[in-house]
Design a protein around this motif. Structure first.
Motif, mmCIF file in Angstrom:
data_model
loop_
_atom_site.group_PDB
_atom_site.id
_atom_site.type_symbol
_atom_site.label_atom_id
_atom_site.label_comp_id
_atom_site.label_asym_id
_atom_site.label_seq_id
_atom_site.Cartn_x
_atom_site.Cartn_y
_atom_site.Cartn_z
ATOM 1 N N ASN A 79 2.020 2.861 -5.693
ATOM 2 C CA ASN A 79 0.731 3.238 -5.543
ATOM 3 C C ASN A 79 0.554 4.809 -4.700
ATOM 4 O O ASN A 79 1.305 5.306 -4.284
ATOM 5 N N SER A 80 -0.948 5.056 -4.780
ATOM 6 C CA SER A 80 -0.962 6.327 -4.287
ATOM 7 C C SER A 80 -0.712 6.362 -2.850
ATOM 8 O O SER A 80 -0.056 7.436 -2.290
ATOM 9 N N SER A 81 -1.252 5.426 -2.054
ATOM 10 C CA SER A 81 -0.546 5.546 -0.541
ATOM 11 C C SER A 81 0.673 5.485 -0.049
ATOM 12 O O SER A 81 1.303 6.114 0.601
ATOM 13 N N LYS A 141 3.005 6.718 -2.316
ATOM 14 C CA LYS A 141 3.604 7.950 -2.600
ATOM 15 C C LYS A 141 3.167 9.051 -1.578
ATOM 16 O O LYS A 141 4.185 9.892 -1.195
ATOM 17 N N ARG A 142 1.971 8.936 -0.993
ATOM 18 C CA ARG A 142 1.637 9.904 0.236
ATOM 19 C C ARG A 142 2.735 9.587 1.313
ATOM 20 O O ARG A 142 3.169 10.554 2.077
#
Length: 483
Positions: free
Chosen positions: A2-4, A6-7
């Motif tokens: 998910n995006s979190s 990836k960050r």
């Protein structure tokens, strides 16, 4: 992914590149006088490893820092590795973790915690109940690990709050859960045989050749801690004023519903062993200077944890060793702490060695700040700077940076160093505000169910200021008496 996530991975990569770049490329910056090229090389390693400790991890940056130091022009790799894990402080810390792990594994900490919660003085007295909880936290943190009272008392408090009708993030539960961490930090900095204080005390000894009496250190830190706990209760009762009406029926019976079994032989032997260890660590500061046995205790104090672990690993009861070394080493030896401390001591000592020019540079840099200041003003400035920095960096590292500065300026002013160093160590280990301040603060910030982030920052800042004021007003004159 998910995006979190990836960050998080992107942040990890960027911070890793920044840290490694500092460690490798900093040496190419022109060295300001009187820092030498060797000094710039070690400064780069030191700054880089601090950056990585703060934003990335504690284990592999420690190992990388040691490898780069051994590959530098400072010393051969063999010598650096010997200093890294062969330092007496690191060895003592390792066996002390095993000894404390045996205490925790035996369940003795549950009995200690229960004792404080079953005193009849708490019946119908909410603030006396609060004080006894925090007193129990302090006792456990000072004698075992600061993690122990947090993980022991938080679940107990959760149950009490729910039974009485408090909800997560109500003011009283918020204040008590934060206070548990704050008082655990007091206990962490109180006992000179615990990992934080012993590292900084030994670092001071390696810098100056002067040993600070453990008895005098405890004579300073225990009264300060107990006074601070009392003032913390006063602060909550008269200034912060949470609703305690639900606590009017608090009583010993609440904790006696599920009584613990009587202490067995194993508990008693482990408790005796730990008490003997503490006495052995304190005796060099209590015994008369001309008594021959004092020299024995003083010369061998780094080995007492080792021999206590040996005893517990040798004694069998009902076919089982008192200390299950394999189990303890799996659950109670914090390798990240050992690696961080070993690297901090090794790189920190290299940083302040004569060939780097770093110590005279820092002295020249800070001279305008401390120029013309009296002893009291100097101590206050050091305490304030230490408290601010320790809430953004590793407290032990901040201490290692400041100890040579304190030593240099006290010699210049012609005042006793030991009282100032002792009070500074106690203060600099009190990192409670930000997640980067200490692993204990990070645990608090991670408790999203019961604590709001803004409340953590608000109340830990207030409590830190209270602690600082107590240390300045009471601790400075008390340190003169104890030393």
């Amino acid at each position: 992914m998910n995006s979190s996530e990836k960050r998080a991975n992107y942040s990890y990569l960027i911070n890793t590149l920044i840290g490694i770049s500092l460690m490798i490329l900093f040496r190419f910056i022109p060295a300001p006088e009187p820092i030498t090229p060797l000094g710039m090389e070690i400064i780069g390693i030191f700054i880089g490893v601090i950056y990585l400790w703060t934003f990335v991890d504690s284990i592999w940056p420690s190992l990388l820092g040691i490898f780069l130091l051994g590959s530098s022009s400072f010393a051969p790799m063999n010598q650096v590795l010997m200093n890294f894990l062969g330092d007496s402080t690191v060895v003592q810390l390792f066996f002390m973790m095993v000894l404390i792990g045996a205490v925790v594994q035996s369940g003795l900490t549950n009995y200690i915690g229960r004792w404080f919660l079953t005193r009849k003085v708490i019946n119908g007295k909410p603030w006396m109940f609060s004080f006894m909880v925090l007193l129990g936290v302090f006792a456990l943190a000072a004698t075992s690990s600061a993690f122990t009272p947090i993980f022991l008392f938080w679940p107990i408090l959760y149950g009490i709050f729910k039974e009485l009708g408090y909800k997560p993030k109500d003011k009283y539960p918020t204040l008590m859960l934060i206070s548990v961490v704050v008082v655990a930090l007091m206990g962490f900095g109180t006992a000179p045989f615990k990992d934080g204080p012993v590292i900084l005390l030994n670092n001071y000894t390696s810098l100056t050749g002067i040993e600070i009496s453990f008895a005098s250190f405890i004579g300073l830190t225990i009264p300060l801690s107990l006074l601070s706990i009392g003032l913390l209760i006063v602060l909550m009762k008269f200034v912060l004023k949470p609703d305690i009406s639900l606590l009017k029926d608090v009583s010993v019976e609440m904790f006696n519903k599920n009584p613990l079994p009587p202490l067995n032989v194993k508990h008693k032997i482990i408790a005796t062993t730990f008490i003997v260890y503490i006495l052995f660590m304190i005796l060099p500061g209590i015994l008369p200077a001309d008594l021959p046995i004092r020299a024995f205790f003083n010369d061998n104090k780094f080995g007492f944890a080792l021999v206590m672990v040996c005893i517990l690993c040798a004694i069998k009861i009902d076919g089982k060793f008192l200390a299950d070394y394999q189990n303890i080493s799996s659950h109670h030896i914090q390798w990240s702490t050992i690696f961080l401390i070993g690297a901090a001591l090794t790189i920190g000592n290299a940083l302040t060695s004569e060939g780097t020019g770093v110590t005279p540079f820092l002295k020249n840099l800070l001279a305008p700040v401390f120029e013309g200041t009296g002893e009291f003003t100097f101590i206050v400035l050091i305490l304030v700077l230490g408290l601010v920095l320790t809430n953004f960096c590793n407290s032990v590292v901040v201490g290692i940076i400041f100890l040579p500065i304190i030593s240099a300026f006290t010699q210049t002013m012609g005042v006793a160093t030991e009282p100032i160093v002792s009070i500074f160590i106690f203060m600099v280990l009190f990192g409670a505000i930000t997640p980067a301040a200490s692993p204990f603060a990070a645990i608090m910030h991670g408790n999203k169910e019961w604590l709001d982030t803004k409340d953590i920052y608000k109340y830990t800042t207030i409590m830190s200021i209270l602690m600082l004021a107590t240390v300045i007003i009471i601790g400075i004159p008390l340190s003169k008496i104890m030393f």
